[in-house]
Motif scaffolding. Structure first.
Motif, PDB file in Angstrom:
ATOM      1  N   GLU A  56       0.816  -1.226   0.000  1.00 36.92           N
ATOM      2  CA  GLU A  56       0.000   0.000   0.000  1.00 36.92           C
ATOM      3  C   GLU A  56       0.844   1.268   0.000  1.00 36.92           C
ATOM      4  OE1 GLU A  56      -2.667  -0.226   3.256  1.00 36.92           O
ATOM      5  OE2 GLU A  56      -3.905  -1.824   2.373  1.00 36.92           O
ATOM      6  N   THR A  57       2.110   1.166   0.403  1.00 36.22           N
ATOM      7  CA  THR A  57       2.932   2.380   0.544  1.00 36.22           C
ATOM      8  C   THR A  57       4.150   2.428  -0.368  1.00 36.22           C
ATOM      9  OG1 THR A  57       4.216   1.377   2.352  1.00 36.22           O
ATOM     10  CG2 THR A  57       2.237   2.634   2.959  1.00 36.22           C
ATOM     11  N   ASP A  58       4.590   1.285  -0.901  1.00 33.26           N
ATOM     12  CA  ASP A  58       5.856   1.228  -1.632  1.00 33.26           C
ATOM     13  C   ASP A  58       5.626   0.993  -3.130  1.00 33.26           C
ATOM     14  OD1 ASP A  58       6.966   1.489   0.836  1.00 33.26           O
ATOM     15  OD2 ASP A  58       7.578  -0.611   1.028  1.00 33.26           O
ATOM     16  N   PHE A  59       6.336   1.779  -3.949  1.00 34.69           N
ATOM     17  CA  PHE A  59       6.241   1.698  -5.407  1.00 34.69           C
ATOM     18  C   PHE A  59       7.646   1.678  -5.996  1.00 34.69           C
ATOM     19  CE2 PHE A  59       2.525   3.735  -3.738  1.00 34.69           C
ATOM     20  CZ  PHE A  59       1.469   3.288  -4.505  1.00 34.69           C
ATOM     21  N   ILE A  60       7.818   0.905  -7.080  1.00 39.16           N
ATOM     22  CA  ILE A  60       9.117   0.881  -7.752  1.00 39.16           C
ATOM     23  C   ILE A  60       8.922   1.025  -9.260  1.00 39.16           C
ATOM     24  CG2 ILE A  60      10.287  -0.524  -6.007  1.00 39.16           C
ATOM     25  CD1 ILE A  60       9.888  -2.918  -7.794  1.00 39.16           C
ATOM     26  N   TYR A  61       9.990   1.485  -9.898  1.00 39.67           N
ATOM     27  CA  TYR A  61       9.993   1.632 -11.358  1.00 39.67           C
ATOM     28  C   TYR A  61      11.394   1.316 -11.871  1.00 39.67           C
ATOM     29  CZ  TYR A  61      10.141   3.715 -15.990  1.00 39.67           C
ATOM     30  OH  TYR A  61      10.320   3.915 -17.332  1.00 39.67           O
ATOM     31  N   ILE A  62      11.481   0.570 -12.992  1.00 39.18           N
ATOM     32  CA  ILE A  62      12.746   0.273 -13.654  1.00 39.18           C
ATOM     33  C   ILE A  62      12.528   0.452 -15.152  1.00 39.18           C
ATOM     34  CG2 ILE A  62      14.489  -1.495 -14.135  1.00 39.18           C
ATOM     35  CD1 ILE A  62      13.871  -2.758 -11.484  1.00 39.18           C
ATOM     36  N   SER A  63      13.396   1.211 -15.785  1.00 38.94           N
ATOM     37  CA  SER A  63      13.197   1.478 -17.224  1.00 38.94           C
ATOM     38  C   SER A  63      13.497   0.265 -18.080  1.00 38.94           C
ATOM     39  CB  SER A  63      14.059   2.659 -17.669  1.00 38.94           C
ATOM     40  OG  SER A  63      15.435   2.337 -17.565  1.00 38.94           O
ATOM     41  N   SER A  64      14.491  -0.552 -17.683  1.00 38.63           N
ATOM     42  CA  SER A  64      14.804  -1.775 -18.417  1.00 38.63           C
ATOM     43  C   SER A  64      15.424  -2.790 -17.474  1.00 38.63           C
ATOM     44  CB  SER A  64      15.760  -1.505 -19.584  1.00 38.63           C
ATOM     45  OG  SER A  64      17.002  -1.005 -19.115  1.00 38.63           O
ATOM     46  N   PHE A  65      15.209  -4.072 -17.795  1.00 37.94           N
ATOM     47  CA  PHE A  65      15.644  -5.145 -16.899  1.00 37.94           C
ATOM     48  C   PHE A  65      16.233  -6.289 -17.713  1.00 37.94           C
ATOM     49  CE2 PHE A  65      14.469  -9.116 -14.598  1.00 37.94           C
ATOM     50  CZ  PHE A  65      15.266  -8.939 -13.486  1.00 37.94           C
ATOM     51  N   GLU A  66      17.380  -6.817 -17.273  1.00 35.25           N
ATOM     52  CA  GLU A  66      18.020  -7.958 -17.923  1.00 35.25           C
ATOM     53  C   GLU A  66      17.933  -9.153 -16.983  1.00 35.25           C
ATOM     54  OE1 GLU A  66      21.833  -7.209 -19.971  1.00 35.25           O
ATOM     55  OE2 GLU A  66      21.632  -5.167 -19.209  1.00 35.25           O
ATOM     56  N   PRO A  67      17.014 -10.089 -17.239  1.00 38.96           N
ATOM     57  CA  PRO A  67      16.820 -11.229 -16.331  1.00 38.96           C
ATOM     58  C   PRO A  67      18.073 -12.078 -16.156  1.00 38.96           C
ATOM     59  CG  PRO A  67      14.986 -11.034 -17.862  1.00 38.96           C
ATOM     60  CD  PRO A  67      16.035 -10.084 -18.335  1.00 38.96           C
ATOM     61  N   ALA A  68      18.814 -12.299 -17.252  1.00 37.60           N
ATOM     62  CA  ALA A  68      19.992 -13.170 -17.169  1.00 37.60           C
ATOM     63  C   ALA A  68      21.038 -12.607 -16.209  1.00 37.60           C
ATOM     64  CB  ALA A  68      20.590 -13.361 -18.562  1.00 37.60           C
ATOM     65  N   ARG A  69      21.215 -11.289 -16.235  1.00 35.96           N
ATOM     66  CA  ARG A  69      22.208 -10.649 -15.359  1.00 35.96           C
ATOM     67  C   ARG A  69      21.588 -10.130 -14.066  1.00 35.96           C
ATOM     68  NH1 ARG A  69      25.080  -6.151 -18.727  1.00 35.96           N
ATOM     69  NH2 ARG A  69      26.267  -6.043 -16.771  1.00 35.96           N
ATOM     70  N   GLN A  70      20.248 -10.234 -13.958  1.00 36.53           N
ATOM     71  CA  GLN A  70      19.524  -9.713 -12.793  1.00 36.53           C
ATOM     72  C   GLN A  70      19.941  -8.274 -12.516  1.00 36.53           C
ATOM     73  OE1 GLN A  70      20.105 -12.803  -9.709  1.00 36.53           O
ATOM     74  NE2 GLN A  70      18.012 -13.411 -10.178  1.00 36.53           N
ATOM     75  N   ASN A  71      19.825  -7.501 -13.571  1.00 32.12           N
ATOM     76  CA  ASN A  71      20.304  -6.129 -13.546  1.00 32.12           C
ATOM     77  C   ASN A  71      19.231  -5.198 -14.121  1.00 32.12           C
ATOM     78  OD1 ASN A  71      22.752  -4.211 -13.386  1.00 32.12           O
ATOM     79  ND2 ASN A  71      22.022  -3.940 -15.486  1.00 32.12           N
ATOM     80  N   GLY A  72      18.974  -4.080 -13.445  1.00 32.65           N
ATOM     81  CA  GLY A  72      17.989  -3.116 -13.918  1.00 32.65           C
ATOM     82  C   GLY A  72      18.574  -1.723 -14.022  1.00 32.65           C
ATOM     83  N   LYS A  73      18.025  -0.923 -14.945  1.00 31.96           N
ATOM     84  CA  LYS A  73      18.510   0.446 -15.149  1.00 31.96           C
ATOM     85  C   LYS A  73      17.438   1.458 -14.759  1.00 31.96           C
ATOM     86  CE  LYS A  73      21.731  -0.766 -18.849  1.00 31.96           C
ATOM     87  NZ  LYS A  73      22.148  -0.534 -20.261  1.00 31.96           N
ATOM     88  N   ASN A  74      17.917   2.619 -14.318  1.00 32.25           N
ATOM     89  CA  ASN A  74      17.027   3.728 -13.928  1.00 32.25           C
ATOM     90  C   ASN A  74      15.993   3.263 -12.896  1.00 32.25           C
ATOM     91  OD1 ASN A  74      18.329   5.493 -15.756  1.00 32.25           O
ATOM     92  ND2 ASN A  74      17.089   4.678 -17.425  1.00 32.25           N
ATOM     93  N   PHE A  75      16.512   2.864 -11.762  1.00 30.92           N
ATOM     94  CA  PHE A  75      15.681   2.326 -10.675  1.00 30.92           C
ATOM     95  C   PHE A  75      15.159   3.457  -9.798  1.00 30.92           C
ATOM     96  CE2 PHE A  75      15.738   1.056  -6.140  1.00 30.92           C
ATOM     97  CZ  PHE A  75      14.687   0.159  -6.149  1.00 30.92           C
ATOM     98  N   THR A  76      13.867   3.360  -9.421  1.00 26.58           N
ATOM     99  CA  THR A  76      13.254   4.329  -8.508  1.00 26.58           C
ATOM    100  C   THR A  76      12.407   3.583  -7.480  1.00 26.58           C
ATOM    101  OG1 THR A  76      13.129   6.020 -10.234  1.00 26.58           O
ATOM    102  CG2 THR A  76      11.743   6.333  -8.302  1.00 26.58           C
ATOM    103  N   PHE A  77      12.574   3.966  -6.220  1.00 30.08           N
ATOM    104  CA  PHE A  77      11.792   3.378  -5.132  1.00 30.08           C
ATOM    105  C   PHE A  77      11.168   4.526  -4.339  1.00 30.08           C
ATOM    106  CE2 PHE A  77      11.177   2.078  -0.771  1.00 30.08           C
ATOM    107  CZ  PHE A  77      10.651   0.794  -0.856  1.00 30.08           C
ATOM    108  N   GLU A  78       9.836   4.512  -4.200  1.00 34.20           N
ATOM    109  CA  GLU A  78       9.130   5.566  -3.478  1.00 34.20           C
ATOM    110  C   GLU A  78       8.287   4.973  -2.362  1.00 34.20           C
ATOM    111  OE1 GLU A  78       8.455   8.861  -7.037  1.00 34.20           O
ATOM    112  OE2 GLU A  78       6.882   7.381  -6.591  1.00 34.20           O
ATOM    113  N   ARG A  79       8.306   5.648  -1.224  1.00 35.09           N
ATOM    114  CA  ARG A  79       7.453   5.230  -0.102  1.00 35.09           C
ATOM    115  C   ARG A  79       6.582   6.399   0.328  1.00 35.09           C
ATOM    116  NH1 ARG A  79      10.011   1.842   4.601  1.00 35.09           N
ATOM    117  NH2 ARG A  79       9.636   0.261   2.981  1.00 35.09           N
TER     118      ARG A  79
END
Length: 360
Positions: free
Chosen positions: A156-179
């Motif tokens: 109810e309080t936490d939101f995230i956003y990632i512009s792109s994600f590579e599953p094989a490397r478990q790597n994401g770009k432009n990460f945002t976490f809001e509470r």
């Protein structure tokens, strides 16, 4: 209590359906192997994994084709009964058409129970191995999940956003976490150019880390070149594989859908559609059985070939409607429930119409 007539027709019903499965599923396996053999060899798929894949393939594909096999098998053996004038003899002896239908309904009930158990519990297990092998060896390099513009509501309080994600490397770009707090006011926001799961340390590594914490009317800013930290989410949960709903059994799927609704998943209709299709699948056994009997119980000049041709046409139309409404539900705001109900209602009406004509 089953009579001789019931046992005779029910035996033909189940035997023809079983033979149809035993004939066409091996053909499907051979066709698939001939088509995919080159990719398996190129990607060095182990023999034991190939054998396990085709075990899963048999269950997965067989369940999808159950309604079609059932439909064609009922048309085949009922047409044979009609051509041998057995149906005329049965009805002339005083047996009503509704009574004649009883063993067909019993057979459809048995097949519907089998379809329900397979669809709810066996097929999800087979789907895991089937799809994992497909994306590992047959579609190597292709993504099996959404990898761009990933938005997720964790609670109810936490939101995230990632512009792109590579599953094989478990790597994401432009990460945002809001509470946010209970009054929907921003408490803090974390941003990073990159987020990566470090498995050996069981933590997340943020690059170009920035945090803005709201305190009253002011903000506290914090930044680091790199930060190792923990979050409550798993990085694979940010973007489930596209076939994730297929891998859940009856109870797991309901729980999964509730979680995705809470998170505000954008593709929630896809998951709900899978749920409704599973519940509707046993119903198709009754609808297609009635259509098949109504069409093939009358002796025709063209014989069995005319009935089979009509059956194949109806089967293709049924699949067409199912795919069209399914795509509408997945790609637009069309209701998944209506996407499942409409084809079944249309073919139920067709079954009723053909049945009334057959009775006359």
């Amino acid at each position: 209590m089953l009579t001789i007539l019931d046992r005779y027709i029910l035996k033909r019903y189940l035997a023809t359906f079983s033979v149809m499965l035993l004939l066409f599923i091996p053909i499907g396996i051979m066709v698939n192997f001939a088509e995919q053999n080159g990719k398996m060899s190129a990607n060095n798929a182990p023999v034991n994994e190939i054998l396990i894949y085709y075990m899963h393939f048999t269950v997965y594909i067989g369940s999808l084709l159950f309604p079609i096999f059932l439909f064609l098998s009922v048309i085949y053996f009922t047409s044979k009964l009609a051509n041998d004038t057995e149906i005329v003899a049965i009805l002339s002896s005083g047996v009503s058409y509704n009574r004649f239908l009883r063993p067909y309904i019993i057979g459809a009930t048995l097949v519907a129970i089998l379809m329900f158990v397979m669809g709810m519990f066996l097929v999800p297990k087979a789907s895991v191995g089937f799809n994992e092998f497909k994306y590992k060896y047959l579609k190597k390099g292709k993504q099996d999940r959404v990898t761009n513009n990933i938005y997720n509501q964790l609670n109810e309080t936490d939101f995230i956003y990632i512009s792109s994600f590579e599953p094989a490397r478990q790597n994401g770009k432009n990460f945002t976490f809001e509470r946010f707090d209970e009054e929907n006011n921003l408490k803090f926001k974390i941003a990073a150019s990159n987020i990566r799961w470090v498995e050996k340390d069981s933590l997340y590594r943020l690059t170009s880390y920035r945090k803005r914490t709201i305190v009253g009317d002011s903000a506290i800013l914090e930044s680091k070149r790199r930060l190792d930290t923990l979050f409550t989410f798993k990085i694979d949960d940010l973007t489930p594989v596209s076939y994730v709903a297929e891998t859940k059994n009856l109870f797991q799927l309901n729980k999964f859908i509730d979680e995705q609704k809470r998170k505000g998943a954008s593709n929630i209709n896809t998951y709900i559609l899978v749920k409704y299709k599973r519940w509707a699948l046993p119903l198709t056994a009754f609808i297609l059985t009635i259509i098949a009997v109504a069409v093939s119980s009358v002796k025709r000049r063209g014989g069995m070939g005319v009935n089979l041709a009509f059956g194949i046409l109806v089967a293709f139309v049924f699949v067409f409607f199912d795919k069209v409404f399914g795509t509408l539900a997945e790609q637009s705001g069309f209701s998944p429930l209506l996407a499942v109900i409409i084809p079944n209602v249309l073919f139920s009406a067709l079954a009723f119409y053909l049945l009334q004509n057959a009775k006359r």
